[in-house]
Design an enzyme around this catalytic site. Structure first.
Site, PDB file in Angstrom:
ATOM      1  CE  LYS A 215      -9.164  28.123  47.981  1.00 33.91           C
ATOM      2  NZ  LYS A 215      -9.136  27.470  46.666  1.00 33.91           N
TER       3      LYS A 215
ATOM      4  CE  LYS B  18      -6.397  32.561  40.443  1.00 34.25           C
ATOM      5  NZ  LYS B  18      -6.445  31.290  39.800  1.00 34.25           N
TER       6      LYS B  18
ATOM      7  CE  LYS C 275      -2.906  32.760  48.859  1.00 33.60           C
ATOM      8  NZ  LYS C 275      -2.946  31.393  48.604  1.00 33.60           N
TER       9      LYS C 275
END
Ligand code: TYM
Length: 338
Positions: A118, A204, A201
């Site tokens: 991230k 969102k 994966k």
């Protein structure tokens, strides 16, 4: 579930950021419902404090928190049986997280793959909260002395860190106060992959809306996304071994198995030899049959957000009744004058 010296208690959370998607549902929410119905004490949280570790527009955050609560209830969580609340209404989470910030080591946090993914190359510009994220997550769990945490596969490393924090705290203060929590990562869909790329994966944050099925998608959208899902030209195999080198095919079969509550072997017994042109419509039909009632109920619940707010408030009072004494004892152990 395995035995520990602590009374069994389940905790888990989902971030109210972006839409709830099929990965969240199969990897987490659907399993929250199963555990609730096993008669164990279950506590489920919308982790709004975690969500703001990356920027959230305040209006969107409020809406996403209520919509997530609607999703929890529509999927079968009962606010009487389970404790449902949003994290920021129980300040003990953040208070315990501070103590854990003083237990966890910089090196432990730097090893977290989710932090590395991230924060990426721009770590200097990431929030301090994003770095400390797993310490707050440990506090979420341990403020209830939770023993079991149902999550998808991507949270495994964070749960190992939670165990490390509990063990270091117990060791440093010479107590047996925090349980060493068991991750519960089970079922056919612990890692639902993107519909566009079987090596990533479902998430969102994927810029492609076609990569995921959202819980609020209507029947046509679900069917279209499944029709367009990436596959290979081969027919489906009759045994799970035949899926090993076929990530996209494996993903769709896993989704089918999880939605129909059977095993991959059982699914392949029925569909082995079929082409995707035949299997995809079967999967669409099943997905719509299982998801449409949930999205319909979510939309109905969202018509009265004051009822949702009341449920979250009641849930937070029940949660605080458990969390407050555990925080008090923690402060006592650490040496805070009360
Ligand atoms: P979050 O909000 O990213 O995801 C919520 C849950 O959904 C699971 N999940 C998936 N499962 C299967 N396939 C996927 N593609 C997929 N994507 C997401 C996640 O594993 C998770 O179980 N850090 C957590 C939230 C959290 C938490 C906690 C969880 C905060 N405190 C304490 C458990 C206990 C998170 O970001 O989940």
């Amino acid at each position: 579930m395995s035995e520990t010296a602590f009374q069994p208690r389940v905790f888990s959370g989902i971030q109210p950021s972006g839409d709830l998607h099929l990965g969240n549902y199969l990897g987490a929410l659907k399993r929250f419902v199963t555990m609730q119905d096993q008669g164990i004490e279950t506590i489920y949280c919308m982790v709004d404090l975690h969500a703001i570790t990356v920027w959230q527009d305040p209006t969107d955050l409020r809406n996403a928190t209520r919509e997530l609560a609607a999703g929890f209830i529509a999927a079968g969580l009962d606010p009487e049986k389970s404790i449902l609340f949003n994290q920021s209404q129980v300040p003990e989470h953040a208070q315990l997280a501070w103590i854990f910030n003083c237990v966890a080591r910089m090196g432990w946090m730097q090893r977290m793959t989710q932090w590395k993914d991230k924060a990426g190359k721009n770590a200097q510009n990431a929030s301090l909260g994003l770095f400390a994220y797993p310490s707050l997550m440990a506090a979420d769990i341990l403020i209830y002395h939770a023993t079991h945490v149902p999550v998808g596969d991507d949270q495994k490393q964070h749960l190992e860190l939670t165990r490390d924090i509990a063990m270091k705290f117990n060791h440093d203060y010479k107590v047996d106060f925090f349980p060493v929590t068991e991750p519960v990562i089970e079922g056919a869909a612990t890692r639902v992959m993107s519909l566009r790329d079987g090596s990533k994966k479902m998430s969102k944050s994927d810029p492609s809306a076609a990569s995921r099925i959202n819980m609020t998608d209507d029947a046509d959208t679900i069917a279209k996304k499944i029709r367009k899902a990436k596959t290979d030209p081969e027919a489906l195999p009759s045994e799970a071994k035949g899926l090993e080198e076929r990530p996209e095919a494996r993903n769709l079969v896993n989704i089918y198995a999880a939605l129909s509550e059977t095993s991959v072997d059982d699914v392949l017994r029925d569909v082995g030899g079929k082409q995707f042109s035949e299997f995809k419509p079967m999967l669409s039909e099943l997905a719509v049959e299982k998801l449409a009632p949930i999205s319909g109920e979510m939309a109905r619940l969202m018509q009265d957000t004051s009822e949702i707010d009341a449920i979250l408030h009641r849930g937070s009072e029940r949660a605080r009744a458990i969390a407050a004494p555990i925080l008090e004892q923690t402060y006592e152990i650490v040496g805070m004058v009360r």
